[in-house]
Design an enzyme around this catalytic site. Sequence first.
Site, short mmCIF file in Angstrom:
data_model
loop_
_atom_site.label_atom_id
_atom_site.label_comp_id
_atom_site.label_asym_id
_atom_site.label_seq_id
_atom_site.Cartn_x
_atom_site.Cartn_y
_atom_site.Cartn_z
N ARG A 1 0.75 -1.26 -0.06
CA ARG A 1 0.06 -0.09 -0.10
C ARG A 1 0.72 1.32 0.03
O ARG A 1 0.82 2.12 -0.88
CB ARG A 1 -0.87 0.03 1.18
CG ARG A 1 -2.00 -1.05 1.09
CD ARG A 1 -2.86 -0.56 2.47
NE ARG A 1 -3.84 -1.62 2.66
CZ ARG A 1 -3.64 -2.94 3.29
NH1 ARG A 1 -2.25 -3.16 3.77
NH2 ARG A 1 -4.48 -3.96 3.51
N ASP B 1 9.56 -6.31 -5.37
CA ASP B 1 8.89 -6.88 -4.30
C ASP B 1 8.69 -8.35 -4.75
O ASP B 1 8.01 -8.60 -5.84
CB ASP B 1 7.53 -6.37 -4.17
CG ASP B 1 6.73 -6.70 -2.97
OD1 ASP B 1 6.13 -5.88 -2.39
OD2 ASP B 1 6.58 -7.86 -2.81
N ALA C 1 10.37 3.04 6.98
CA ALA C 1 9.82 1.54 6.98
C ALA C 1 10.02 1.29 8.64
O ALA C 1 9.45 1.57 9.51
CB ALA C 1 10.06 0.94 6.09
N ARG C 2 11.20 0.48 8.67
CA ARG C 2 11.67 0.11 9.74
C ARG C 2 13.34 0.19 9.94
O ARG C 2 13.90 -0.13 9.06
CB ARG C 2 11.42 -1.36 10.13
CG ARG C 2 9.75 -1.64 10.25
CD ARG C 2 9.53 -1.16 11.58
NE ARG C 2 7.95 -1.28 11.95
CZ ARG C 2 7.10 -0.39 11.71
NH1 ARG C 2 7.53 1.01 11.46
NH2 ARG C 2 5.62 -0.58 12.09
N ASP D 1 13.77 8.17 8.74
CA ASP D 1 12.58 8.38 9.81
C ASP D 1 12.46 7.32 11.07
O ASP D 1 11.87 7.62 12.07
CB ASP D 1 11.18 8.39 9.15
CG ASP D 1 9.92 8.84 9.88
OD1 ASP D 1 10.02 9.90 10.09
OD2 ASP D 1 9.11 7.97 9.87
N GLU E 1 15.31 3.41 18.93
CA GLU E 1 14.55 4.74 19.06
C GLU E 1 14.26 5.33 20.54
O GLU E 1 13.56 4.51 21.34
CB GLU E 1 13.33 4.66 18.25
CG GLU E 1 13.51 4.40 16.99
CD GLU E 1 12.19 4.31 15.97
OE1 GLU E 1 10.96 4.27 16.33
OE2 GLU E 1 12.31 4.22 14.73
N HIS F 1 10.62 9.06 13.82
CA HIS F 1 9.41 8.46 13.51
C HIS F 1 8.24 9.05 13.43
O HIS F 1 7.32 8.68 14.23
CB HIS F 1 9.51 7.17 14.57
CG HIS F 1 8.67 5.91 14.28
ND1 HIS F 1 9.16 4.50 14.76
CD2 HIS F 1 7.66 5.61 13.53
CE1 HIS F 1 8.12 3.91 14.39
NE2 HIS F 1 7.35 4.28 13.47
N ALA G 1 3.67 8.10 10.69
CA ALA G 1 2.51 8.01 11.00
C ALA G 1 1.88 9.17 11.74
O ALA G 1 0.75 9.21 11.95
CB ALA G 1 2.22 6.65 11.33
C1 MLT Z 1 3.16 1.92 11.88
O1 MLT Z 1 3.73 0.94 12.01
O2 MLT Z 1 2.36 2.21 11.51
C2 MLT Z 1 3.87 3.13 12.78
O3 MLT Z 1 5.16 2.96 12.89
C3 MLT Z 1 3.11 3.43 14.03
C4 MLT Z 1 3.46 4.54 14.87
O4 MLT Z 1 3.92 5.43 14.39
O5 MLT Z 1 3.57 4.15 16.03
#
Ligand code: MLT
Length: 306
Positions: free
Chosen positions: A150, A170, A229-230, A254, A259, A277, A280
């Site tokens: 997405r 992907d 992402a991570r 990000d 963290e 981070h 979101a």
């Molecule tokens: C997510 O996985 O959607 C975000 O990293 C969640 C967040 O910001 O806590």
Amino acid sequence: MARIVVAEAIADAGLSTLQAAGHEIVNLAGKPREALLSALAGADALIVRSQVQVDAALIAAGPQLKIIGRAGVGIDNIDAKAAERANIRVVNAPNGNTIAAAEQTFALLLAVARHVPRGDASVRSGAWIRGELKGFELKGKRLGIIGFGRIGQAVAKRAAAFEMEVVASDPVVTAQQAAAFGVKLQTLDQLLADSDIISLHLPALGDAPLIGAAEIAKMKRGAVLLNVARGSLVDEVALAAALTSGALGGAGIDVFAAEPPVGSPLLTAPHTVLAPHLGAQTVDAQIAVAVEVAEQIVDFFAAPRA
Ligand code: MLT
């Protein structure tokens, strides 16, 4: 009525959804782990975002827990196996953050491309280092998206508006699906070698970082890496070394392996824009994910059980 422990701040709209269905909320956002452990003793449900680690010990502290909700994409801070052993359902909110994460990707990309943080600092300090801050345009650059779910797709749509050429890698996406977004599917190695900008949009893999020294060596000299992402997807030491040597031209980061990223070499790496981070962290996304997860919890407790 269920007792729901909310361990991290979620939007009021999510709390209201739970309350409207008659559930009791124990809001422990910002409270220490000890408070969480003791509150879980009488809890039926737990809601987290990304900072609280829902490990086996936390799950064991909630003998009546029936459901854990994560207000975000993925469930990588939840020990899903421990939850399954305890017969606890785990739900997340896969949709609500999509646009926020895609927009943050461009916020970081444009900040790197146009030296926004250094420009801001130079105006404030009076240094006015205009001559040092020559950037680059996105138009005509090749954007390589790793992970075409997405968020990767939302990034591709926005990249089209910037007249970028977009490729993606992907393993579960077909060339036809990618083509529907005007995107060419490539192998990871092809993408690493061909892209001017590489952006990560996949879940944590749980083993070695996807982008380490070997992958950076395959990238174009001066390429830019974006990670919304991570943190565990990137070897921060290798990335910082590549930015320092000039092998990579910039990075927009990000998310971090730890963290906050205390002591990370990225804190002092050149041509790097960092964010705490925030992928979101929009009003809109936080309402969407809070409601998305709250509705699933309401439905869960409303459903008849044997
Ligand atoms: C997510 O996985 O959607 C975000 O990293 C969640 C967040 O910001 O806590």
